[in-house]
Design a protein around this motif. Structure first.
Motif, PDB file in Angstrom:
ATOM      1  N   THR A   1      -5.345   7.430  -6.434  1.00 46.74           N
ATOM      2  CA  THR A   1      -5.696   8.316  -5.331  1.00 46.74           C
ATOM      3  C   THR A   1      -6.599   9.449  -5.820  1.00 46.74           C
ATOM      4  OG1 THR A   1      -3.592   7.759  -4.326  1.00 46.74           O
ATOM      5  CG2 THR A   1      -4.704   9.702  -3.459  1.00 46.74           C
TER       6      THR A   1
ATOM      7  N   MET B   1      -0.586  10.173  -8.852  1.00 49.50           N
ATOM      8  CA  MET B   1      -1.368   9.134  -8.179  1.00 49.50           C
ATOM      9  C   MET B   1      -2.758   9.088  -8.772  1.00 49.50           C
ATOM     10  SD  MET B   1      -0.419   9.271  -4.222  1.00 49.50           S
ATOM     11  CE  MET B   1       1.249   9.241  -3.619  1.00 49.50           C
TER      12      MET B   1
ATOM     13  N   ASN C   1      -1.709   3.597  -8.942  1.00 50.68           N
ATOM     14  CA  ASN C   1      -0.721   4.683  -8.910  1.00 50.68           C
ATOM     15  C   ASN C   1       0.604   4.241  -9.522  1.00 50.68           C
ATOM     16  OD1 ASN C   1      -2.575   6.188  -7.497  1.00 50.68           O
ATOM     17  ND2 ASN C   1      -1.620   5.922  -5.498  1.00 50.68           N
TER      18      ASN C   1
ATOM     19  N   ALA D   1       1.098  11.825   0.471  1.00 51.02           N
ATOM     20  CA  ALA D   1       2.359  11.110   0.623  1.00 51.02           C
ATOM     21  C   ALA D   1       2.166   9.698   0.086  1.00 51.02           C
ATOM     22  CB  ALA D   1       2.746  11.069   2.091  1.00 51.02           C
ATOM     23  N   ALA D   2       3.263   9.107  -0.401  1.00 50.33           N
ATOM     24  CA  ALA D   2       3.135   7.790  -1.014  1.00 50.33           C
ATOM     25  C   ALA D   2       3.207   6.683   0.026  1.00 50.33           C
ATOM     26  CB  ALA D   2       4.219   7.616  -2.077  1.00 50.33           C
ATOM     27  N   VAL D   3       2.411   6.803   1.068  1.00 48.42           N
ATOM     28  CA  VAL D   3       2.408   5.798   2.136  1.00 48.42           C
ATOM     29  C   VAL D   3       0.973   5.335   2.388  1.00 48.42           C
ATOM     30  CG1 VAL D   3       4.467   6.725   3.248  1.00 48.42           C
ATOM     31  CG2 VAL D   3       2.219   7.589   3.902  1.00 48.42           C
ATOM     32  N   PRO D   4       0.788   4.231   3.122  1.00 50.19           N
ATOM     33  CA  PRO D   4      -0.565   3.713   3.308  1.00 50.19           C
ATOM     34  C   PRO D   4      -1.551   4.751   3.844  1.00 50.19           C
ATOM     35  CG  PRO D   4       1.019   2.120   4.073  1.00 50.19           C
ATOM     36  CD  PRO D   4       1.796   3.340   3.689  1.00 50.19           C
TER      37      PRO D   4
ATOM     38  N   ARG E   1      -5.647   1.144  -5.007  1.00 50.15           N
ATOM     39  CA  ARG E   1      -5.289   2.407  -5.646  1.00 50.15           C
ATOM     40  C   ARG E   1      -3.777   2.577  -5.733  1.00 50.15           C
ATOM     41  NH1 ARG E   1      -7.810   4.611  -0.662  1.00 50.15           N
ATOM     42  NH2 ARG E   1      -6.130   5.543   0.537  1.00 50.15           N
ATOM     43  N   THR E   2      -3.052   1.948  -4.809  1.00 52.74           N
ATOM     44  CA  THR E   2      -1.594   2.006  -4.908  1.00 52.74           C
ATOM     45  C   THR E   2      -1.111   1.263  -6.161  1.00 52.74           C
ATOM     46  OG1 THR E   2      -1.525   2.052  -2.495  1.00 52.74           O
ATOM     47  CG2 THR E   2       0.553   1.642  -3.626  1.00 52.74           C
TER      48      THR E   2
ATOM     49  N   ASP F   1      -7.030   1.048  -0.500  1.00 53.80           N
ATOM     50  CA  ASP F   1      -5.702   1.635  -0.548  1.00 53.80           C
ATOM     51  C   ASP F   1      -4.754   0.729  -1.332  1.00 53.80           C
ATOM     52  OD1 ASP F   1      -3.598   3.299  -0.036  1.00 53.80           O
ATOM     53  OD2 ASP F   1      -3.297   2.650   2.029  1.00 53.80           O
TER      54      ASP F   1
ATOM     55  N   SER G   1       0.820  -1.219   0.000  1.00 52.02           N
ATOM     56  CA  SER G   1       0.000   0.000   0.000  1.00 52.02           C
ATOM     57  C   SER G   1       0.844   1.254   0.000  1.00 52.02           C
ATOM     58  CB  SER G   1      -0.886   0.071   1.247  1.00 52.02           C
ATOM     59  OG  SER G   1      -2.055  -0.615   1.043  1.00 52.02           O
ATOM     60  N   SER G   2       2.009   1.196  -0.583  1.00 53.40           N
ATOM     61  CA  SER G   2       2.849   2.393  -0.577  1.00 53.40           C
ATOM     62  C   SER G   2       3.644   2.510  -1.875  1.00 53.40           C
ATOM     63  CB  SER G   2       3.794   2.355   0.615  1.00 53.40           C
ATOM     64  OG  SER G   2       4.805   3.312   0.461  1.00 53.40           O
ATOM     65  N   SER G   3       3.363   3.573  -2.615  1.00 51.69           N
ATOM     66  CA  SER G   3       4.116   3.799  -3.851  1.00 51.69           C
ATOM     67  C   SER G   3       5.584   4.029  -3.542  1.00 51.69           C
ATOM     68  CB  SER G   3       3.627   5.040  -4.595  1.00 51.69           C
ATOM     69  OG  SER G   3       2.258   4.988  -4.820  1.00 51.69           O
TER      70      SER G   3
ATOM     71  N   ALA H   1      -2.586   7.528   2.955  1.00 53.43           N
ATOM     72  CA  ALA H   1      -2.353   8.965   2.814  1.00 53.43           C
ATOM     73  C   ALA H   1      -3.486   9.613   2.026  1.00 53.43           C
ATOM     74  CB  ALA H   1      -1.033   9.209   2.121  1.00 53.43           C
ATOM     75  N   GLY H   2      -3.986   8.893   1.030  1.00 55.64           N
ATOM     76  CA  GLY H   2      -5.022   9.437   0.170  1.00 55.64           C
ATOM     77  C   GLY H   2      -6.298   9.729   0.934  1.00 55.64           C
ATOM     78  N   LEU H   3      -6.613   8.874   1.877  1.00 50.29           N
ATOM     79  CA  LEU H   3      -7.854   9.070   2.630  1.00 50.29           C
ATOM     80  C   LEU H   3      -7.795  10.370   3.427  1.00 50.29           C
ATOM     81  CD1 LEU H   3     -10.585   7.929   3.604  1.00 50.29           C
ATOM     82  CD2 LEU H   3      -9.355   7.136   5.586  1.00 50.29           C
TER      83      LEU H   3
HETATM   84  N1  ASP Z   1      -1.154   4.477  -0.499  1.00 49.31           N
HETATM   85  C1  ASP Z   1      -1.166   5.257  -1.694  1.00 49.31           C
HETATM   86  C2  ASP Z   1       0.187   5.225  -2.349  1.00 49.31           C
HETATM   87  O1  ASP Z   1       1.196   5.117  -1.706  1.00 49.31           O
HETATM   88  C3  ASP Z   1      -1.583   6.655  -1.465  1.00 49.31           C
HETATM   89  C4  ASP Z   1      -3.023   6.684  -1.047  1.00 49.31           C
HETATM   90  O2  ASP Z   1      -3.301   6.469   0.138  1.00 49.31           O
HETATM   91  O3  ASP Z   1      -3.882   6.886  -1.909  1.00 49.31           O
HETATM   92  O4  ASP Z   1       0.288   5.308  -3.541  1.00 49.31           O
END
Ligand code: ASP
Length: 410
Positions: free
Chosen positions: A299, A296, A384, A338-341, A380-381, A377, A260-262, A343-345
């Motif tokens: 996202t 993204m 992305n 941010a490209a972390v779990p 969508r990752t 998530d 879940s992290s780009s 983050a989009g929410l």
């Molecule tokens: N987890 C997604 C990502 O790292 C970002 C998001 O939460 O949408 O690409």
């Protein structure tokens, strides 16, 4: 015979899921594998991004080529993200997942516990770091990218003696980071085992049923983008069969899904694009780190669909202007995420604020969405990261590079 990495990862995914379903109590014993692996990857992200962008930009040489590459990159990012937003808008308006949702009080997660992002202008301003070392220490990726680009560009303007020294230095540092990354990636199956088991164990299934339609809407939207729009873009610009690309990127996608992290996936994306697709380091080291943070699509689609869902659930009728404002803020929110779990929410607050939906009920809905965010998530990752990789392939080919697809990861 040694099993290919992506098969190892697939098997780890299945095993992790099975483990979590069969022995939920034992999950805490294998979850640390995921934590350790994520920490190892996150450890390499900042130096990898810095060295790759600096060596990439310094290697591009003149400002004309840099401008051309930058222009193409941003045109691609903006186009695919806007298309994703349009899909989010259409599917949510068609399916109307927000009509008639009722959420039990106890299933809500308190939105005050969520960290809220700053305003849009804040995000844009913060791209300029007050202190680049501070930005690196904080892992503030947009600022790191900004500084690395202008620093790399400054190197190209130096007299030969100095520019050669710095170029050699950053090229060497970048190779070292890639070597390190390559060895870490061999641990991916173990990491995925822990990550997936933990994700499956953490899911509360009641809530899923209550907002099933919402989840379905997002999933359909993401699928359209992933299976139709992105392959079409790829075909349009490279005249190649998109399947070839998807096959070459299989382990990257599986890893994006599990982590879940780009950002955590970036090392693998870069390595795969260079080794299996034959994209030059010049293109990949510019397009991919930037893409992981800025581009993204999944996202962006999610922001749009998510806010519409909230509006529908609260019975708010949005005017056309409001929908346009939402689309633009959704784009910015996806850039700033941010490209972390998850983050989009959290970025959804920005979009809500832009159209003035800031009631406690709206925030409570975000809490509900958080409860079911993990699988969305993950998906969508994947979207992305796939969009980043397709962008890199398209741009590499447009720069006259020959794409040499190898169908499997090593
Ligand atoms: N987890 C997604 C990502 O790292 C970002 C998001 O939460 O949408 O690409």
């Amino acid at each position: 015979m040694k099993l290919k990495l992506h098969w190892q990862i697939f098997i780890a995914m299945g095993a992790g899921t099975a483990f979590a379903l069969l022995f939920p109590e034992q999950v805490p014993y294998i979850a640390p594998l995921g934590v350790i692996f994520m920490r190892l990857l996150r450890m390499v992200i900042v130096p990898l991004i810095m060295t790759s962008i600096i060596s990439g930009v310094a290697g591009i040489g003149d400002s004309r080529s840099l401008g051309r590459l930058g222009g193409k990159t941003f045109a691609y990012y903006a186009t695919t993200s806007m298309l994703a937003i349009l899909i989010g808008l259409s599917v949510t308006n068609l399916i109307q997942p927000g009509a008639g949702v009722e959420i039990a009080q106890e299933q809500r997660i308190h939105p005050d516990d969520l960290e809220k992002p700053g305003s849009v202008s804040d995000i844009l301003l913060r791209i300029i770091p007050l202190n680049p070392i501070g930005a690196a220490a904080e892992g503030d990726v947009l600022s790191i990218i900004f500084f690395s680009i202008i620093f790399g560009f400054a190197i190209t303007r130096l007299p030969d003696k100095h520019s050669k020294t710095l170029q050699n230095f950053f090229n060497a540092a970048f190779s070292a980071m890639m070597t390190l990354t390559t060895s870490l990636i061999k641990l991916a199956p173990l990491g995925v085992l822990g990550l997936i088991a933990n994700a499956v164990a953490g899911m509360g299934f009641d809530l899923f049923a209550a907002v099933g339609k919402y989840m379905l809407t997002i999933t359909i939207g993401l699928s359209i983008h992933f299976l139709i729009v992105l392959p079409a873009m790829f075909y349009l610009f490279t005249k190649r069969n998109p399947l070839v690309h998807y096959r070459a990127l299989a382990s990257v996608m599986v890893f994006a899904f599990s982590s879940s992290s780009s950002a955590a996936t970036l090392p693998l994306t870069m390595k795969t694009m260079e080794n299996n697709v034959g994209v030059s380091n010049k293109v990949s080291s510019f397009v991919l780190p930037m893409g992981a943070t800025v581009n993204m699509d999944g996202t962006a689609l999610y922001e749009m669909a998510g806010v519409l869902f909230i509006a529908q659930a609260l019975g708010i009728d949005l005017t056309l202007t409001q929908q346009i404002i939402m689309a633009v803020t959704a784009l910015l929110a996806s850039v700033g995420a941010a490209a972390v779990p998850s983050a989009g929410l959290v970025m959804i607050f920005i979009v809500l604020e832009a159209v003035n939906i800031t009631t406690p009920a709206a925030y409570a809905m975000v809490g509900v969405m958080l409860g079911v965010d993990r699988p969305l998530d993950m998906f969508r990752t994947v979207v992305n990261v796939t969009s980043d990789s397709i962008g890199a392939a398209i741009i590499a080919q447009s720069e006259g590079e020959q794409l040499t697809y190898k169908s499997t990861a090593k």
